[in-house]
Design a protein around this motif. Structure first.
Motif, PDB file in Angstrom:
ATOM      1  N   HIS A 139       0.846  -1.199   0.000  1.00 16.11           N
ATOM      2  CA  HIS A 139       0.000   0.000   0.000  1.00 16.11           C
ATOM      3  C   HIS A 139       0.877   1.243   0.000  1.00 16.11           C
ATOM      4  N   GLU A 140       0.235   2.396  -0.036  1.00 19.72           N
ATOM      5  CA  GLU A 140       0.924   3.644  -0.338  1.00 19.72           C
ATOM      6  C   GLU A 140       1.266   4.497   0.876  1.00 19.72           C
ATOM      7  N   LEU A 145       5.886   2.560   0.957  1.00 15.21           N
ATOM      8  CA  LEU A 145       6.228   3.084  -0.364  1.00 15.21           C
ATOM      9  C   LEU A 145       7.155   4.295  -0.308  1.00 15.21           C
ATOM     10  N   LEU A 162       2.805  -0.436  -9.607  1.00 16.52           N
ATOM     11  CA  LEU A 162       1.868   0.165  -8.659  1.00 16.52           C
ATOM     12  C   LEU A 162       0.490   0.245  -9.294  1.00 16.52           C
ATOM     13  N   GLN A 166      -2.211   3.827  -5.645  1.00 13.19           N
ATOM     14  CA  GLN A 166      -0.923   3.938  -4.960  1.00 13.19           C
ATOM     15  C   GLN A 166      -0.099   5.101  -5.504  1.00 13.19           C
ATOM     16  N   SER A 170      -3.918  10.175  -5.562  1.00 13.23           N
ATOM     17  CA  SER A 170      -4.480   9.482  -4.405  1.00 13.23           C
ATOM     18  C   SER A 170      -3.896  10.085  -3.125  1.00 13.23           C
ATOM     19  N   ALA A 173      -0.544   8.761  -1.359  1.00 14.04           N
ATOM     20  CA  ALA A 173       0.573   8.802  -2.303  1.00 14.04           C
ATOM     21  C   ALA A 173       0.991  10.231  -2.596  1.00 14.04           C
ATOM     22  N   THR A 210      -6.044   1.238   2.875  1.00 17.97           N
ATOM     23  CA  THR A 210      -5.863   2.469   2.088  1.00 17.97           C
ATOM     24  C   THR A 210      -6.597   2.278   0.771  1.00 17.97           C
ATOM     25  N   GLY A 212      -5.324   2.130  -2.127  1.00 17.56           N
ATOM     26  CA  GLY A 212      -4.554   1.250  -3.005  1.00 17.56           C
ATOM     27  C   GLY A 212      -4.075  -0.032  -2.355  1.00 17.56           C
TER      28      GLY A 212
END
Length: 307
Positions: A139-140, A145, A162, A166, A170, A173, A210, A212
């Motif tokens: 996830h982001e 990440l 991705l 992500q 978003s 991110a 999240t 993503g």
């Protein structure tokens, strides 16, 4: 006087006890979606790409902090849990490794209240990101990440897969420090199972922890199976006891869809019951992974650096 004091103390207990229970202990949630993880479909996809599957899993810890257990596993008590910032390396015979997660930057570790940041371990993680043939994250959030985004570079982003949620715009991110604005295109759909390498399948879980969020299934060449669940289940106790994060964390520090998370926790539990040998890899539970009874032969530390 004593009677009045007792009444005041009782009133305070009632006034504070309710919010404390609801924010930190209560585990109730709205009806959860009936998610299902299809092991037959995962195995079929994992075997559908020609080539060598990963030979194992290695884990490196870039730092940690300790928080009261109730924060990460509602109702689990005040004993502190070690929250480790991890990355995973999957060696591939005759090929380049697969990386899952990216550790954490020194700046994000400091902002997040890390008790310890291990710069050497994080440097090893980033060196392996450079050497990898494929990079994935669950996830982001910055502790999954963020280090990858900051490390950046065109070559790195070319091998990073991705999903749209992500990536900016978003919300999570968009908060990350992407190196020189180098944001890769979305190469995963984010709404269906995708095999991304021999033995490696991405399982979307959008709009849960999240927007993503996703899980990653890995079947090694010798038949061992791992499910990287990210922060849908930060600790093994989350899926084992079907306990989510506290509302305090969910509402104010790491907003997530509580019902969706519980739907996936139930799916993880059901899959583990069906496949007892499956290793469910929590997002931050390094101490649990240190126990050989839990980790399915996972190697602690990047044992084959630079290969």
């Amino acid at each position: 006087m004593t009677h009045r004091l007792n009444l005041v103390l009782l009133a305070l207990a009632l006034l504070l006890g309710g919010p404390f229970y609801w924010l930190l202990i209560d585990n109730h949630h709205a009806p959860a979606p009936a998610h299902r993880i299809d092991i037959a479909a995962l195995r079929q996809l994992a075997a559908s790409q020609a080539g060598a599957a990963p030979s194992g899993v290695e884990v490196e810890c870039a730092g940690f902090r300790r928080v009261p257990g109730n924060l990460m596993v509602a109702g689990s008590g005040i004993k502190r849990k070690l929250v480790c910032y991890m990355a995973f390396r999957l060696p591939v015979p005759g090929g380049k490794p697969v990386m899952i997660e990216s550790g954490i930057t020194a700046a994000d570790a400091s902002t997040g209240g890390a008790e310890r940041f291990n710069a050497n371990n994080q440097a090893r993680i980033e060196a392996e990101l450079d050497l990898a043939g494929l990079i994935l994250v669950t996830h982001e959030h910055a502790d999954h990440l963020g280090a990858l985004a900051a490390h950046g570079g065109p070559a790195l982003m070319d091998k990073t897969l991705l999903n749209p949620a992500q990536l900016p715009p978003s919300p999570f991110a968009a908060r990350l420090e992407w190196k020189a604005g180098q944001v890769p295109p979305a190469r995963l759909p984010g709404n269906r199972l995708v095999v991304v390498a021999p033995g490696v399948v991405v399982i979307p879980a959008p709009g849960s922890h999240t927007p993503g969020a996703q899980m990653i299934f890995v079947r090694t060449g010798d038949g061992r199976e791992f499910l990287f669940v990210g922060d849908i289940s930060s600790f093994a106790q989350n899926w084992q006891e079907q306990r989510g994060r506290s509302r305090l964390v969910q509402l104010f520090f790491a907003p997530e869809n509580r019902a969706e998370v519980f739907g996936w926790l139930a799916a993880i539990r059901d899959l583990k019951a069906l496949v007892p040998a499956l290793v469910v890899v929590p997002g931050h539970d390094f101490e649990w992974l240190l126990d050989p009874k839990n980790n399915g032969g996972m190697v602690i530390g990047f044992a084959h650096r630079g290969s």
